[in-house]
Design a protein around this motif. Structure first.
Motif, PDB file in Angstrom:
ATOM      1  N   GLU A 178     -13.222   4.775  28.978  1.00 28.33           N
ATOM      2  CA  GLU A 178     -13.742   5.034  27.635  1.00 28.33           C
ATOM      3  C   GLU A 178     -15.045   5.823  27.654  1.00 28.33           C
ATOM      4  O   GLU A 178     -15.388   6.498  26.675  1.00 28.33           O
ATOM      5  N   GLN A 197     -16.018  11.899  24.315  1.00 23.92           N
ATOM      6  CA  GLN A 197     -15.787  10.657  25.044  1.00 23.92           C
ATOM      7  C   GLN A 197     -14.576   9.935  24.426  1.00 23.92           C
ATOM      8  O   GLN A 197     -14.406   9.937  23.196  1.00 23.92           O
ATOM      9  N   ARG A 257     -14.044   6.892  23.973  1.00 22.54           N
ATOM     10  CA  ARG A 257     -14.383   5.783  23.082  1.00 22.54           C
ATOM     11  C   ARG A 257     -14.557   6.232  21.628  1.00 22.54           C
ATOM     12  O   ARG A 257     -14.498   5.400  20.709  1.00 22.54           O
ATOM     13  N   HIS A 258     -14.765   7.537  21.418  1.00 24.23           N
ATOM     14  CA  HIS A 258     -14.951   8.046  20.060  1.00 24.23           C
ATOM     15  C   HIS A 258     -13.654   8.576  19.440  1.00 24.23           C
ATOM     16  O   HIS A 258     -13.676   9.055  18.301  1.00 24.23           O
ATOM     17  N   LYS A 315      -6.288   8.752  21.473  1.00 25.62           N
ATOM     18  CA  LYS A 315      -6.343   8.055  22.766  1.00 25.62           C
ATOM     19  C   LYS A 315      -4.953   7.993  23.399  1.00 25.62           C
ATOM     20  O   LYS A 315      -4.794   8.201  24.603  1.00 25.62           O
TER      21      LYS A 315
END
Length: 295
Positions: free
Chosen positions: A82, A124, A126-127, A133
């Motif tokens: 992440e 990233q 995680r964003h 994802k």
């Protein structure tokens, strides 16, 4: 061409309340095709995926894979860092597969374009949204150009638009690459996309075939009935020569005719005449197995 052959897999999970059989004598062959593994949660889909991916080991049975075919795997939980960017995750995946720098660069550029990730490379993970994802995780699995792709509930948690985007990209990539795809799902509309559908319940394969062939096996129409008098409905179905399966107050009758919809006895709560769906096929075979015999 056979890419994977599975013979008599058995997986048992020890439990203080008694062992749970996750796979019970599962055998199948995977060729150059798209196969949907359809079943509810707990049916054994993820266990089978784990065995095929080599992350789980059966108590008995064998898996033979064509040595020339690489394997790409997308599990339910993304295998991504992440804190790294999309590009960094893909570069790491390429390095772990032993790809050279040029091959990694060219492979990344090609795959992210197909999956609509070109403008997300420096973000990233995680964003990213759930759909992005998932597409990044698919890109990771596809980067080394595998001959076989395993997808475990690939659209879990995604909204309708994100699911459609992912499937559109996967369908295009599969056609271009002639890749074998096995995907686990509990959604009948996703299973319908496969060249073959394997229905699994309680760790056993209950039926396997092309979607159209499976639905046609129930005739041109089925009756879905909710009734307080299942015995009366069962006697009536025998009299009209239509097979039936039931559980509780829910009855499914195959090979029905349109006129049967208005003849059902027992003052049913609801009667629906419809063309059979994969959900009907699944319920038919699962209920037949539960009853201890065929319909």
């Amino acid at each position: 061409m056979r890419k994977i052959e599975v013979d008599q897999l058995r997986v048992v999970y020890p439990n203080k309340d008694g062992d749970r059989v996750a796979l019970d004598g599962v055998s199948l062959t995977i060729g150059n095709e798209s196969i949907a593994l359809l079943g509810p949660n707990g049916a054994g889909k993820s266990t089978l995926m784990g065995v095929l991916a080599g992350t789980q080991f059966p108590q008995s049975g064998t898996v033979h894979r064509n040595a020339d075919e690489g394997l790409g795997v997308v599990f339910q939980t993304p295998a991504l860092d992440e804190l790294l960017t999309v590009r960094e995750n893909l570069e790491l995946a390429g390095a772990l597969h032993g790809m050279g720098n040029d091959a990694i660069h060219d492979g990344i550029e090609a795959i992210v374009a197909k999956l609509g990730l070109s403008d997300r490379m420096n973000q990233q993970v995680r964003h990213l949204s759930g759909g992005l994802k998932r597409r990044t995780d698919v890109a990771r699995a596809l980067l080394p150009s595998p001959g076989i792709l395993l997808l475990d509930e690939p659209t879990s948690g995604l909204d309708v638009e994100a699911r459609a985007t992912l499937w559109s990209a996967l369908d295009s990539i599969r056609v271009e690459s002639e890749m074998a795809v096995l995907y686990a799902t509990h959604l009948t509309e996703e299973a319908q996309r496969g060249d073959r559908v394997i229905l699994i319940a309680d760790g056993k394969i209950v039926v396997d075939g092309p979607p159209a062939e499976l639905t046609q096996s129930l005739g041109s129409h089925v009756l879905r009935i909710r009734t307080g008098d299942a015995q009366a409905v069962e006697a009536w179905s025998r009299s009209i020569g239509c097979p039936l399966v039931s559980r509780g107050n829910d009855v499914l009758i195959s090979h029905a005719k349109p006129e049967h919809a208005g003849e059902c006895p027992g003052d049913p709560e609801s009667v629906t005449l419809a063309a059979p769906t994969l959900e009907d096929v699944y319920l038919w075979h699962a209920r037949s197995a539960f009853a201890g015999g065929g319909a």
